[in-house]
Scaffold this motif. Structure first.
Motif, PDB file in Angstrom:
ATOM      1  N   GLN B  87      37.492  45.804 -34.081  1.00 35.33           N
ATOM      2  CA  GLN B  87      38.151  46.552 -35.140  1.00 35.33           C
ATOM      3  C   GLN B  87      37.573  47.940 -35.310  1.00 35.33           C
ATOM      4  O   GLN B  87      38.193  48.796 -35.915  1.00 35.33           O
ATOM      5  CB  GLN B  87      38.056  45.785 -36.448  1.00 35.33           C
ATOM      6  CG  GLN B  87      36.635  45.577 -36.916  1.00 35.33           C
ATOM      7  CD  GLN B  87      36.598  45.091 -38.354  1.00 35.33           C
ATOM      8  OE1 GLN B  87      37.489  45.357 -39.134  1.00 35.33           O
ATOM      9  NE2 GLN B  87      35.553  44.369 -38.704  1.00 35.33           N
ATOM     10  N   GLY B  88      36.369  48.192 -34.771  1.00 34.14           N
ATOM     11  CA  GLY B  88      35.765  49.513 -34.946  1.00 34.14           C
ATOM     12  C   GLY B  88      35.380  49.722 -36.387  1.00 34.14           C
ATOM     13  O   GLY B  88      34.972  48.763 -37.039  1.00 34.14           O
ATOM     14  N   PRO B  89      35.496  50.890 -36.957  1.00 36.99           N
ATOM     15  CA  PRO B  89      36.039  52.075 -36.321  1.00 36.99           C
ATOM     16  C   PRO B  89      35.037  52.736 -35.367  1.00 36.99           C
ATOM     17  O   PRO B  89      33.836  52.615 -35.560  1.00 36.99           O
ATOM     18  CB  PRO B  89      36.331  52.996 -37.507  1.00 36.99           C
ATOM     19  CG  PRO B  89      35.358  52.587 -38.551  1.00 36.99           C
ATOM     20  CD  PRO B  89      35.106  51.123 -38.354  1.00 36.99           C
ATOM     21  N   PHE B  90      35.593  53.379 -34.395  1.00 36.09           N
ATOM     22  CA  PHE B  90      34.783  54.095 -33.419  1.00 36.09           C
ATOM     23  C   PHE B  90      34.961  55.588 -33.606  1.00 36.09           C
ATOM     24  O   PHE B  90      35.970  56.041 -34.154  1.00 36.09           O
ATOM     25  CB  PHE B  90      35.184  53.674 -32.005  1.00 36.09           C
ATOM     26  CG  PHE B  90      34.970  52.211 -31.759  1.00 36.09           C
ATOM     27  CD1 PHE B  90      33.677  51.713 -31.581  1.00 36.09           C
ATOM     28  CD2 PHE B  90      36.030  51.322 -31.750  1.00 36.09           C
ATOM     29  CE1 PHE B  90      33.473  50.360 -31.373  1.00 36.09           C
ATOM     30  CE2 PHE B  90      35.832  49.976 -31.537  1.00 36.09           C
ATOM     31  CZ  PHE B  90      34.552  49.482 -31.358  1.00 36.09           C
ATOM     32  N   VAL B  91      33.995  56.286 -33.127  1.00 33.11           N
ATOM     33  CA  VAL B  91      34.011  57.732 -33.343  1.00 33.11           C
ATOM     34  C   VAL B  91      33.782  58.440 -32.021  1.00 33.11           C
ATOM     35  O   VAL B  91      33.114  57.915 -31.127  1.00 33.11           O
ATOM     36  CB  VAL B  91      32.963  58.132 -34.400  1.00 33.11           C
ATOM     37  CG1 VAL B  91      31.555  57.913 -33.873  1.00 33.11           C
ATOM     38  CG2 VAL B  91      33.154  59.577 -34.833  1.00 33.11           C
TER      39      VAL B  91
END
Lengths: 312, 312, 494
Positions: B87-91
């Motif tokens: 699900q992240g969130p990724f950056v």
């Protein structure tokens, strides 16, 4: 499971449900269309005909739906009187003399107050003398007459009188000026050409009634009515008498065989369009299509995006 | 593209409990079941499409099966992506993608100095190259544009209506003065040019006048004898955008253009009463020859159809 | 296997490093960022179905006698273009499905471009450094409209033929060169010498689509290079992107979306009939049907033509058909130029030359939002004006009143919209928590009859935003911890 349905799956589930419902409903017209649809099962076509297709092939011949709606003497009683003229499948009758007396009573009760006791017209309504039985039959059998308010264009309604009564009224009006005007046409569609009817309809009728026969608003509050309920007799009566704002097409303009072809095209194609592609969307063309594309197409896809994406 | 080259991947132990790596769904196994069901529906839909193709060519079956198949597959894949993946969130960092000031100056300098050096030393060559390329551009435009079609010349001012042209229907049948009744309307062409766009003319019978009667009184100055025996004829090309003005309202005595609803007053010489059309429809002067056929007294006195620059 | 193939390719092309960066690329998750994808995927459908149609369609105005299976046309003289289009609708298996899908996809393509463009506009995504991409997008919109019209014209049926006739007259209305352009394009006075169908065909299937494909590549290339914009939120700055990685999350979602877009198009193609040309018949220049309109994306031009007063100007020895030139040439010209120039107009007005990677909320830019709403109102009004006859018939109002109604509202409504939108934006900015996701307040009556109030639990996704974003790791398998065999702890490459 309950939580799943209630939770974040509500949207996609609803989506699939809605689409499924639309699909189910949509099948109905496609099945219904299979009746007198004028599509030939061409010998070369590789159709392994589905059940719905079989009657279409049988009814495809232009002869198949011949004259079923066209006889004015619905009960088979000899009320049509003597034929005035006949050519190319259209016979114009003058109603039998025995109908004049009952017609006079009906006329006096329902028509005379505007059109005058002798059908000579008044300040409120036009003279009917000389128009012929066919003209009267058109106005009465389409329910346009009697008319409550003469200031607006008469609309098609369920007729007030039954077939016999209508013929009686027509007989009475015709009896004021024997031999004048148009008789009641009986149309035999068995020899009609749908192709000729198609091109004649496009040239003479589509400019007002639209190419799908849906009708539309004209200038100055007039409108061209939909042709979806007209019978072959009424089509020929309208061509010959030019009701209201409609032009008047004499036999030098549209011959009897041409009028018959138009009647066949209206009753067999316009009234039973081949909506092979699905819902006809009212036959009003790109306006309806645009709304469907934007509201259903783009709208549903935006909902899908709304499901996929983040919403805050 | 902007990452620093690293000596080697740095390995760090990361617990699978890291919330970023958890699926979005609270109950992944249930979602998995639903996604699988959805994809099975999709699979069945595609099978259905294959079957539908062979056993039927009904548009509805083909659309329904393909649509449901894609819907099922799509929903399944989306559910997989949305609920079952990290699900992240990724950056991700953004980096300035513009060059440094020095690099920009170097680029400018390269263009200006090298270019300048070359062009200044060899001015003749530069000029000749530009001349050649420019000429090429111009002469290439000749075939590209000029070969496409003829020049307008006086074509737009001409129709095939001449003095004494015989009026014929779309099928080439000459029109007798007795053919139309009052309120009749017919599309006519000069004989030999049936179906020609600029020649299309609409013939209207306003009244059933005899050969000795004076022409129908149009309220158009100078055209008192342009009609004959109650007939008038106007160009059927709308002066707005050239659509066929085929919509004749007999009671209102107006011609309406079905495209943009310009309204032309038939009794006043087809002057526009409403809508975007700027000019009256040109009128064709009529006469009746010895055999009773309608003919033109002369051609149109002006260009027919929409406005254009060369029109005075 | 994958490793060895990759090595083979990388030896020759050196794609591994850039490719890895690409797979790690982060896309923001907001739903409104997927609107452009609807356009992209309907374009994919357009290409696929278009190839199918081109195998059966004959671009020729040559007249033949129709012998297909639609009875009312049998024996009629029709053009090969028309006959082949009816033929592929009746006598080619699944041909009608493909034709209808192509047409629905075109309508949806342009519709989704419109909503995508509105999203970009109202959130300010066109600002520096993305002005070029905005221009590329507007150009694709224009080309899409042009190609839609070309394709709509190809069947040579009564309705589309009327559209070509109108297009000819519009070209003719251009001062000085109009009749020359019209003659060159059509090969003579209308309807020309039969070249228009083949010319439209090659424009429709090759030239315009090729340009659109090129621009599409540029559009996506610029998006990758410049990275996507994002809304403000926790951890989101002008210098980062927060969202899902390209592979596999975004790829799964977007592939699913491709299927969904295709699904909607084919469901429409199956159940909603579009442009039944067999009912319209072959086009003849002297025949016409009432109630003909162009497809919706051309409707606004048709509406403008309808409501324009008859202002033809005759002077200086020439006719200036302003009643056509103004609404059909100048009006769209101005609209599209405003679109193209907008980023620069706004930058000049705000004197804002900074980079912008964070999006505006529409309410925070009341003037832009109001201007955009004004433009939408204007276009919507002229669009509705293209169906004056249908509306007059539906509401049973006289046609002339409907026309006058539109002549007035086309001016009044956009101006009103501007001020109302401006006011609403300002009100929203001053109101607390407008548009924020609220948690429910639950009121509970206890056994003793007292009432307690508490805030409900976070809904799915609420908590999601509260996690700090991390760079994309290599390993993002979803195997639950308890099922992960082996070491129990995975090594994750940062």
């Amino acid at each position: 499971m309950r939580t799943l349905i209630r939770g974040r799956f509500a949207l996609p589930v609803a989506l699939v449900g809605v689409v499924g419902l639309v699909g189910l409903v949509a099948f109905t017209p496609s099945a219904a269309q299979a009746g007198p649809a004028p599509v030939a099962t061409a010998p070369t076509a590789t159709t392994a005909a589905p059940t719905a297709k079989a009657p279409a092939g049988a009814a495809a011949h232009p002869t198949a739906t011949a004259a079923s709606t066209a006889s004015p003497a619905a009960a088979g009683t000899s009320v049509t009187g003597s034929p005035l003229t006949s050519s190319h499948g259209i016979t114009y009758y003058e109603p039998a003399g025995s109908l004049i007396a009952p017609g006079q009573a009906l006329y006096a009760a329902s028509c005379a107050s505007c059109h005058g006791v002798d059908a000579a017209g008044s300040a409120r309504a036009p003279n009917l003398q000389g128009l012929g039985a066919g003209t009267v039959d058109f106005w009465v059998s389409t329910g346009r007459m009697p008319l409550a308010n003469s200031s607006v264009q008469a609309t098609r309604k369920p007729p007030r009188f039954n077939r016999l009564q209508t013929l009686e009224i027509a007989a009475f009006v015709q009896s004021r000026t024997p031999g004048l005007g148009i008789g009641i046409p009986v149309v035999n569609l068995s020899q009609a050409s749908l192709a000729a009817g198609n091109s004649l309809f496009t040239l003479n009728c589509a400019a007002c009634h639209t190419i799908t026969g849906a009708g539309d608003e004209l200038a100055y509050g007039a409108y061209a009515p939909s042709l979806h309920l007209a019978t072959a007799t009424q089509v020929v009566e309208a061509i010959r008498s030019g009701p209201g704002n409609m032009p008047h097409f004499s036999e030098g303009n549209i011959t009897n065989s041409e009028a018959r072809d138009i009647a066949a095209y209206v009753t067999e194609v316009i009234q039973h369009p081949v909506d092979r592609g699905g819902f006809g969307l009212g036959g009003i063309g790109p306006v309806g299509e645009g709304f469907v594309a934007l509201l259903f197409g783009v709208g549903v896809l935006m909902l899908v995006a709304f499901w996929i994406g983040e919403r805050s | 593209m902007t990452d620093e080259p690293t000596a080697g991947p740095s390995l760090a132990p990361v617990s699978l409990d890291d919330p970023h790596l958890q699926p979005y769904a609270k109950h992944p196994e249930r979602v998995q079941v639903l996604a699988a069901l959805s994809m099975i529906i999709g699979f069945l839909g595609f099978i259905g499409f294959g079957v539908a193709y062979w056993v039927s060519d009904q548009n509805q079956w083909l659309g329904a099966t393909l649509g449901v198949g894609l819907l099922g597959l799509g929903a399944g894949v989306i559910a997989w992506g949305k609920y079952l993946m990290a699900q992240g969130p990724f950056v991700e960092e953004r980096h300035d993608f513009h060059s440094t000031e020095a690099e920009r100056s170097a680029m400018t300098a390269a263009i200006v100095e090298r270019g300048g050096m070359v062009v200044q030393r060899r001015k003749v060559l530069g000029g000749l190259a530009a001349l050649g390329a420019g000429t090429l551009g111009v002469v290439l435009a000749f075939p590209l544009i000029r070969s496409l079609g003829p020049k307008p010349g006086t074509t737009l001012f001409q129709t095939n209506w001449k003095k004494n042209s015989l009026l014929v229907t779309t099928e080439g049948r000459p029109v007798l003065a007795s053919d139309l009744d009052t309120g009749g309307v017919l599309t006519v062409f000069p004989q030999g040019f049936e179906g020609s766009s600029p020649d299309q003319t609409i013939l209207i019978r306003l009244a059933q006048l005899g050969p000795e009667d004076p022409p129908f009184p149009l309220s158009a100055p100078g055209r008192t004898d342009w009609g004959v025996q109650g007939y008038v004829a106007y160009s059927k090309m709308c002066t707005h955008l050239g659509c066929p003005v085929g919509l004749y309202q007999e009671q209102d005595q107006v011609l309406v253009c079905p495209c943009h609803q310009s309204i032309f007053n038939v009794l006043a010489g087809a002057v526009p009463e409403f809508g975007p059309a700027p000019r009256p429809l040109p009128q064709l002067p009529l006469k009746v020859d010895a055999a009773g056929y309608l003919r033109s007294q002369a051609g149109y006195d002006q260009a027919v159809g929409p406005g254009f620059w060369e029109r005075p | 296997m994958i490793d060895s193939s990759l090595r083979w390719v990388d030896d020759r092309l050196g794609v591994a490093k850039g490719g890895r960066t690409f797979l790690d690329k982060v896309f923001p998750d907001h739903w409104s960022f997927m609107l452009g994808e609807i356009a992209l995927y309907s374009f994919v459908v357009l290409l696929g179905t278009g190839v199918f149609l081109s195998l059966y369609y004959i671009p020729s105005a040559h007249e033949i006698i129709y012998h297909g299976s639609y009875l009312p046309l049998r024996g009629q003289k029709v053009s090969e273009a028309y006959a082949s289009t009816v033929g592929l609708s009746f006598d080619v298996k699944s041909g009608l499905l493909m034709r209808q899908a192509h047409h629905w996809a075109a309508d949806i393509f342009l519709g989704s471009i419109a909503v995508h463009m509105a999203r970009v506009f109202f959130t300010g995504a066109f600002r520096k450094p993305r002005e070029l991409n905005w221009i590329v997008g507007v150009t694709m919109l224009i080309l899409g409209i042009v190609n839609g019209f070309l394709g709509y014209s190809l069947p040579d049926d009564l309705v589309s033929g009327t559209g070509i006739r109108i297009a000819y007259s519009i070209i003719e209305s251009i001062p000085l060169v109009g009749s020359y352009i019209a003659f060159f394009l059509f090969g003579g006075n209308y309807p020309g010498n039969g070249v228009i169908i083949p010319r439209f065909f090659i424009l429709h299937v090759l030239i315009v689509p090729a340009i659109i494909v090129g621009l599409l590549a540029a559009h996506l290339g610029l998006l990758v290079k410049q990275k996507h914009t994002q809304f403000r939120g926790r951890g989101r700055t002008e210098h980062n992107v927060v969202g899902s990685p390209m592979f596999p999350t975004f790829m799964a979602k977007t592939t699913g979306f491709l299927f969904m877009t295709t699904a909607v198009i084919f469901l429409l193609a199956g159940f909603a009939q579009i442009n039944p040309i067999w009912q319209f018949g072959q086009y003849q220049p002297y025949q016409i049907s009432y109630a003909v309109q162009p497809d919706w994306y051309m409707g606004w031009l048709d509406g403008a033509l309808r409501i324009m007063p008859s202002w033809e100007f005759v002077g200086f020895g020439h006719t200036w058909p302003l009643e056509v030139f103004l609404p059909a040439v100048l009006f769209p010209g101005i609209i599209f130029n405003i679109f193209i120039a907008w980023p620069f107009i706004e930058a000049r007005h705000t004197k804002d030359l900074a980079y912008h990677n964070l999006l505006d909320r529409p309410r925070d830019r009341p003037k832009r939002t109001a201007a955009g709403a004004m433009m939408l109102a204007l276009l919507f009004m002229v669009f509705c004006a293209s169906s004056t006859d249908v509306l007059a018939n539906f509401f049973q109002i006289e046609l002339n009143y409907v026309l006058w109604f539109f002549r007035i509202v086309v001016v009044v409504v956009p101006i009103l919209t501007y001020f109302v939108t401006y006011k609403i934006c300002q009100e929203m900015r001053h109101a607390e928590g407008v548009g924020k996701r609220k948690r429910a307040n639950v009121v509970v009556r206890t056994e003793t009859g007292e009432y307690e109030t508490y805030e409900s639990e976070a809904r799915p996704g609420d908590g999601h935003e509260e996690i700090e974003a991390v760079p994309v790791p290599t390993f993002i398998d979803m195997v639950p911890a308890e099922l992960a065999t082996g070491a129990g702890v995975r090594r994750v490459m940062r």
